[in-house]
Design an enzyme around this catalytic site. Structure first.
Site, PDB file in Angstrom:
ATOM      1  N   GLY A  38       0.841  -1.190   0.000  1.00 44.38           N
ATOM      2  CA  GLY A  38       0.000   0.000   0.000  1.00 44.38           C
ATOM      3  C   GLY A  38       0.875   1.239   0.000  1.00 44.38           C
ATOM      4  O   GLY A  38       2.018   1.189   0.481  1.00 44.38           O
ATOM      5  N   GLN A  75       3.319   9.957   0.883  1.00 44.61           N
ATOM      6  CA  GLN A  75       4.582   9.206   0.973  1.00 44.61           C
ATOM      7  C   GLN A  75       5.497   9.450  -0.225  1.00 44.61           C
ATOM      8  O   GLN A  75       6.690   9.171  -0.154  1.00 44.61           O
ATOM      9  CB  GLN A  75       4.311   7.702   1.099  1.00 44.61           C
ATOM     10  CG  GLN A  75       3.660   7.317   2.411  1.00 44.61           C
ATOM     11  CD  GLN A  75       3.485   5.821   2.499  1.00 44.61           C
ATOM     12  OE1 GLN A  75       2.507   5.285   2.013  1.00 44.61           O
ATOM     13  NE2 GLN A  75       4.443   5.141   3.099  1.00 44.61           N
ATOM     14  N   CYS A 102       5.992   0.083   7.317  1.00 42.81           N
ATOM     15  CA  CYS A 102       5.647   1.205   6.446  1.00 42.81           C
ATOM     16  C   CYS A 102       6.866   1.582   5.607  1.00 42.81           C
ATOM     17  O   CYS A 102       7.980   1.624   6.145  1.00 42.81           O
ATOM     18  CB  CYS A 102       5.207   2.381   7.311  1.00 42.81           C
ATOM     19  SG  CYS A 102       4.786   3.860   6.387  1.00 42.81           S
ATOM     20  N   LEU A 103       6.654   1.872   4.329  1.00 42.19           N
ATOM     21  CA  LEU A 103       7.776   2.243   3.458  1.00 42.19           C
ATOM     22  C   LEU A 103       8.430   3.549   3.923  1.00 42.19           C
ATOM     23  O   LEU A 103       9.597   3.782   3.640  1.00 42.19           O
ATOM     24  CB  LEU A 103       7.310   2.384   2.007  1.00 42.19           C
ATOM     25  CG  LEU A 103       6.805   1.097   1.331  1.00 42.19           C
ATOM     26  CD1 LEU A 103       6.473   1.359  -0.127  1.00 42.19           C
ATOM     27  CD2 LEU A 103       7.802  -0.031   1.461  1.00 42.19           C
ATOM     28  N   HIS A 137      -4.369   2.040   7.596  1.00 42.13           N
ATOM     29  CA  HIS A 137      -2.980   2.525   7.622  1.00 42.13           C
ATOM     30  C   HIS A 137      -2.778   3.617   6.565  1.00 42.13           C
ATOM     31  O   HIS A 137      -2.203   4.678   6.861  1.00 42.13           O
ATOM     32  CB  HIS A 137      -2.047   1.327   7.384  1.00 42.13           C
ATOM     33  CG  HIS A 137      -0.595   1.668   7.309  1.00 42.13           C
ATOM     34  ND1 HIS A 137       0.331   1.204   8.224  1.00 42.13           N
ATOM     35  CD2 HIS A 137       0.118   2.423   6.422  1.00 42.13           C
ATOM     36  CE1 HIS A 137       1.537   1.668   7.908  1.00 42.13           C
ATOM     37  NE2 HIS A 137       1.434   2.406   6.822  1.00 42.13           N
ATOM     38  N   GLU A 138      -3.265   3.383   5.350  1.00 37.98           N
ATOM     39  CA  GLU A 138      -3.061   4.354   4.258  1.00 37.98           C
ATOM     40  C   GLU A 138      -3.873   5.632   4.492  1.00 37.98           C
ATOM     41  O   GLU A 138      -3.405   6.732   4.211  1.00 37.98           O
ATOM     42  CB  GLU A 138      -3.411   3.741   2.896  1.00 37.98           C
ATOM     43  CG  GLU A 138      -2.604   2.511   2.490  1.00 37.98           C
ATOM     44  CD  GLU A 138      -1.103   2.651   2.681  1.00 37.98           C
ATOM     45  OE1 GLU A 138      -0.574   3.770   2.580  1.00 37.98           O
ATOM     46  OE2 GLU A 138      -0.452   1.619   2.947  1.00 37.98           O
ATOM     47  N   HIS A 161      -2.246   7.966   6.736  1.00 40.10           N
ATOM     48  CA  HIS A 161      -1.246   8.803   6.048  1.00 40.10           C
ATOM     49  C   HIS A 161      -1.884  10.084   5.502  1.00 40.10           C
ATOM     50  O   HIS A 161      -1.277  11.152   5.541  1.00 40.10           O
ATOM     51  CB  HIS A 161      -0.614   8.051   4.873  1.00 40.10           C
ATOM     52  CG  HIS A 161       0.516   7.140   5.245  1.00 40.10           C
ATOM     53  ND1 HIS A 161       1.648   7.584   5.885  1.00 40.10           N
ATOM     54  CD2 HIS A 161       0.701   5.810   5.051  1.00 40.10           C
ATOM     55  CE1 HIS A 161       2.477   6.549   6.070  1.00 40.10           C
ATOM     56  NE2 HIS A 161       1.919   5.467   5.581  1.00 40.10           N
TER      57      HIS A 161
END
Ligand code: ZN
Length: 195
Positions: free
Chosen positions: A51, A56, A110-111, A152-153, A156
């Site tokens: 995701g 991000q 997370c990236l 989660h997304e 963000h």
């Protein structure tokens, strides 16, 4: 063109101001938005993510991409049933309109927070309302990894990272790693790139 690939974008890391910013709604699905979604999908896969949210990659807009594997369990939610076969997909202006009362704890990463993993408690089920790029509007109940990933997304898009949702005890463990990551970020413009 043979071997042509869309550009993989750098990913903003912990400490980058855009990760703390409330993202603006996407006003219209323009060519620019469709291009951005494609680049985000490319970037998400290049970094082995499932995701990615536009902040991000440094874009403060309410756009997310998902690339979840098809679940092989029998008891899947209507949302997984509908959306997993469409992966990878992009969601424009996703909103959680309802949270279920049952909660589950699961390890997240997370990236933007590389190499740090922690247990996070979240509602198991949510109802999501969004525009799926190239598919149209949906309102559907989601469970499983899909529900977790969406929460989660969408966090963000609201300037929130999963590490802000961990228990105090876990935070004590994770804090030294976060400090290191912040220092690393300061030396690298709060970005990580794929070469
Ligand atoms: Zn993330």
């Amino acid at each position: 063109m043979l071997g042509f690939r869309k550009k993989v974008m750098p990913v903003q890391t912990y400490g980058s101001p855009v990760l703390k910013t409330l993202a603006a709604p996407v006003a219209a699905i323009s060519t620019a938005i469709m291009d951005l979604a494609e680049q985000m999908i490319e970037t998400m896969f290049a970094f082995d993510g499932i995701g990615l949210a536009a902040p991000q990659v440094g874009v403060s807009l309410r756009l997310i991409t998902l690339g979840l594997p098809v679940a092989d369990t029998e008891d899947i939610s209507p949302g997984e049933c509908m959306l997993l076969p469409m992966m990878p997909l992009a969601m424009v202006n996703p909103v959680i309109i309802s949270f279920g009362s049952e909660k589950t704890i699961c390890e997240e990463g997370c990236l933007s927070v590389p190499d740090i993993y922690a247990q996070v408690e979240r509602p198991s089920r949510i109802i999501i309302q969004a525009e799926i790029l190239h598919h149209g509007p949906v309102t559907v109940e989601c469970g499983g990894l899909l529900a977790r990933c969406l929460q989660h997304e969408i966090d963000h898009l609201n300037g929130k990272l999963f590490v802000e949702r961990v228990e105090a005890e876990t935070m004590t463990e994770v804090k030294p790693q976060l400090v290191k990551l912040f220092d690393f970020g300061q030396k690298n413009n709060f970005q990580r790139s794929k070469r």
